[in-house]
Scaffold this motif. Structure first.
Motif, PDB file in Angstrom:
ATOM      1  N   ARG A  39      -7.796   8.864  -3.043  1.00  0.00           N
ATOM      2  CA  ARG A  39      -7.265   9.028  -1.982  1.00  0.00           C
ATOM      3  C   ARG A  39      -6.295   8.327  -1.483  1.00  0.00           C
ATOM      4  N   GLY A  40      -5.692   7.273  -1.988  1.00  0.00           N
ATOM      5  CA  GLY A  40      -4.751   6.402  -1.503  1.00  0.00           C
ATOM      6  C   GLY A  40      -5.230   4.979  -1.214  1.00  0.00           C
ATOM      7  N   GLU A  41      -6.234   4.739  -1.391  1.00  0.00           N
ATOM      8  CA  GLU A  41      -6.596   3.634  -1.013  1.00  0.00           C
ATOM      9  C   GLU A  41      -6.221   2.466  -2.120  1.00  0.00           C
ATOM     10  N   VAL A  42      -6.153   1.169  -1.409  1.00  0.00           N
ATOM     11  CA  VAL A  42      -5.537   0.043  -2.272  1.00  0.00           C
ATOM     12  C   VAL A  42      -6.513  -0.879  -2.083  1.00  0.00           C
ATOM     13  N   LYS A  43      -6.670  -1.708  -3.554  1.00  0.00           N
ATOM     14  CA  LYS A  43      -7.509  -2.956  -3.411  1.00  0.00           C
ATOM     15  C   LYS A  43      -6.474  -4.012  -3.413  1.00  0.00           C
ATOM     16  N   ILE A  44      -6.992  -5.105  -2.397  1.00  0.00           N
ATOM     17  CA  ILE A  44      -6.246  -6.354  -1.887  1.00  0.00           C
ATOM     18  C   ILE A  44      -7.027  -7.457  -2.209  1.00  0.00           C
ATOM     19  N   VAL A  45      -6.354  -8.505  -2.496  1.00  0.00           N
ATOM     20  CA  VAL A  45      -6.750  -9.724  -2.724  1.00  0.00           C
ATOM     21  C   VAL A  45      -6.466 -10.592  -1.221  1.00  0.00           C
TER      22      VAL A  45
ATOM     23  N   GLY B 173      -8.877   2.233   7.409  1.00  0.00           N
ATOM     24  CA  GLY B 173     -10.435   1.795   7.072  1.00  0.00           C
ATOM     25  C   GLY B 173     -10.524   0.827   6.020  1.00  0.00           C
ATOM     26  N   ILE B 174     -11.610  -0.064   6.033  1.00  0.00           N
ATOM     27  CA  ILE B 174     -11.607  -1.111   5.309  1.00  0.00           C
ATOM     28  C   ILE B 174     -12.996  -1.131   4.766  1.00  0.00           C
ATOM     29  N   LYS B 175     -13.265  -1.636   3.309  1.00  0.00           N
ATOM     30  CA  LYS B 175     -14.504  -1.638   2.970  1.00  0.00           C
ATOM     31  C   LYS B 175     -14.243  -2.894   1.706  1.00  0.00           C
ATOM     32  N   TYR B 176     -15.386  -3.371   1.332  1.00  0.00           N
ATOM     33  CA  TYR B 176     -15.689  -4.525   0.566  1.00  0.00           C
ATOM     34  C   TYR B 176     -15.976  -4.209  -0.647  1.00  0.00           C
ATOM     35  N   GLN B 177     -15.573  -4.712  -1.878  1.00  0.00           N
ATOM     36  CA  GLN B 177     -15.923  -4.589  -3.259  1.00  0.00           C
ATOM     37  C   GLN B 177     -15.811  -5.813  -4.052  1.00  0.00           C
ATOM     38  N   LYS B 178     -17.044  -6.326  -4.376  1.00  0.00           N
ATOM     39  CA  LYS B 178     -16.883  -7.514  -5.380  1.00  0.00           C
ATOM     40  C   LYS B 178     -15.615  -8.385  -5.042  1.00  0.00           C
ATOM     41  N   GLY B 179     -15.650  -9.198  -3.712  1.00  0.00           N
ATOM     42  CA  GLY B 179     -14.516  -9.981  -3.565  1.00  0.00           C
ATOM     43  C   GLY B 179     -13.130  -9.555  -3.007  1.00  0.00           C
TER      44      GLY B 179
ATOM     45  N   ILE C 234     -10.960  -6.583  -0.893  1.00  0.00           N
ATOM     46  CA  ILE C 234     -10.993  -5.751   0.140  1.00  0.00           C
ATOM     47  C   ILE C 234     -10.293  -4.364  -0.124  1.00  0.00           C
ATOM     48  N   ILE C 235     -11.176  -3.140   0.042  1.00  0.00           N
ATOM     49  CA  ILE C 235     -10.498  -1.935  -0.037  1.00  0.00           C
ATOM     50  C   ILE C 235      -9.883  -1.386   1.111  1.00  0.00           C
ATOM     51  N   VAL C 236      -8.415  -1.108   1.272  1.00  0.00           N
ATOM     52  CA  VAL C 236      -8.173  -0.543   2.580  1.00  0.00           C
ATOM     53  C   VAL C 236      -7.410   0.838   2.449  1.00  0.00           C
ATOM     54  N   LYS C 237      -7.602   1.721   3.394  1.00  0.00           N
ATOM     55  CA  LYS C 237      -6.892   2.674   3.608  1.00  0.00           C
ATOM     56  C   LYS C 237      -5.840   2.786   4.672  1.00  0.00           C
ATOM     57  N   PHE C 238      -4.716   3.106   4.173  1.00  0.00           N
ATOM     58  CA  PHE C 238      -3.503   2.924   5.216  1.00  0.00           C
ATOM     59  C   PHE C 238      -3.257   4.254   5.628  1.00  0.00           C
ATOM     60  N   SER C 239      -2.987   4.703   6.779  1.00  0.00           N
ATOM     61  CA  SER C 239      -2.662   6.207   7.440  1.00  0.00           C
ATOM     62  C   SER C 239      -1.369   6.333   6.479  1.00  0.00           C
ATOM     63  N   GLN C 240      -0.311   5.885   6.083  1.00  0.00           N
ATOM     64  CA  GLN C 240       1.019   6.250   5.453  1.00  0.00           C
ATOM     65  C   GLN C 240       0.601   6.710   3.864  1.00  0.00           C
ATOM     66  N   ILE C 241      -0.455   6.166   3.331  1.00  0.00           N
ATOM     67  CA  ILE C 241      -0.793   6.476   1.911  1.00  0.00           C
ATOM     68  C   ILE C 241      -1.694   7.499   1.895  1.00  0.00           C
ATOM     69  N   GLN C 242      -1.356   8.571   1.336  1.00  0.00           N
ATOM     70  CA  GLN C 242      -2.213   9.929   1.105  1.00  0.00           C
ATOM     71  C   GLN C 242      -2.933   9.997  -0.138  1.00  0.00           C
ATOM     72  N   ASP C 243      -2.487   9.640  -1.321  1.00  0.00           N
ATOM     73  CA  ASP C 243      -3.157   9.703  -2.846  1.00  0.00           C
ATOM     74  C   ASP C 243      -2.811   8.706  -3.493  1.00  0.00           C
ATOM     75  N   ILE C 244      -3.255   8.707  -4.676  1.00  0.00           N
ATOM     76  CA  ILE C 244      -3.094   7.533  -5.816  1.00  0.00           C
ATOM     77  C   ILE C 244      -1.606   7.510  -6.223  1.00  0.00           C
ATOM     78  N   ASN C 245      -0.772   8.682  -6.198  1.00  0.00           N
ATOM     79  CA  ASN C 245       0.573   8.347  -6.602  1.00  0.00           C
ATOM     80  C   ASN C 245       1.369   7.654  -5.598  1.00  0.00           C
ATOM     81  N   GLU C 246       1.035   7.983  -4.412  1.00  0.00           N
ATOM     82  CA  GLU C 246       1.896   7.143  -3.125  1.00  0.00           C
ATOM     83  C   GLU C 246       1.348   5.582  -3.488  1.00  0.00           C
ATOM     84  N   ALA C 247       0.159   5.437  -3.370  1.00  0.00           N
ATOM     85  CA  ALA C 247      -0.745   4.083  -3.782  1.00  0.00           C
ATOM     86  C   ALA C 247      -0.041   3.215  -4.803  1.00  0.00           C
TER      87      ALA C 247
END
Length: 169
Positions: free
Chosen positions: A16-22, A52-58, A60-73
């Motif tokens: 759904r376009g979420e990205v993993k951020i260090v 939106g933001i959630k945490y996973q194993k150190g 951050i998983i972030v959902k940006f409004s402008q990124i709709q799917d995995i291809n855009e991500a």
């Protein structure tokens, strides 16, 4: 616009376009106070609104409004994330942004110039200032009270006490 680096998109997450951020901040929770961030695109910055933001194993998983799917991500992988200084809020006394420390002049207590801060290395327990010296190898100074006596951002100067043996490092 006064932008500071706060992390890096290292991968996609899900479909759904979420990205993993260090996070490059001492407290990753700071992302919860950020409404939007920027990524650099060619010669300009693109604003990304945090949905939106959630945490996973150190990470951050972030959902940006402008990124709709995995291809855009996918297009955002390996992008550095920036935000404004104002959004990060006030720092506690004795805590500084690395961007504000780089380039500061380092002097001994008697005013003798040592060099300038070229990098700040985080070792986990404490930071280390890397000081670029003219005609000598860089000096590594532990950021502890016995060594770093005063950081004065206004005068762009750090006053230090070189304990015995530090000059040889």
């Amino acid at each position: 616009m006064d932008l500071l680096e706060v992390g890096k998109i290292v991968n996609t997450h899900g479909l759904r376009g979420e990205v993993k951020i260090v996070a490059w901040t001492d407290t990753p929770e700071v992302f919860e106070d950020i409404e939007y961030a920027f990524v650099k695109r060619k010669n300009d910055y693109e604003r990304l609104d945090i949905k939106g933001i959630k945490y996973q194993k150190g990470n951050i998983i972030v959902k940006f409004s402008q990124i709709q799917d995995i291809n855009e991500a996918e297009k955002y992988k390996n992008q550095v994330i920036y935000t404004t200084r104002e959004m990060l809020g006030e720092l506690p006394d004795g805590v500084y942004y690395i961007a504000d420390l780089i380039g500061l002049e380092v002097v001994k207590e008697d005013g003798e110039r040592i060099g300038t801060i070229s990098d700040v290395i985080n070792t986990g327990s404490s930071d280390i200032y890397e000081v670029k010296r003219e005609g000598q190898k860089n000096l590594l100074l532990p950021v502890i009270d016995d060594v770093v006596l005063k950081v004065d951002l206004d005068s762009k100067r750090v006053t230090v006490h070189l304990m015995e043996g530090l000059e040889d490092l």
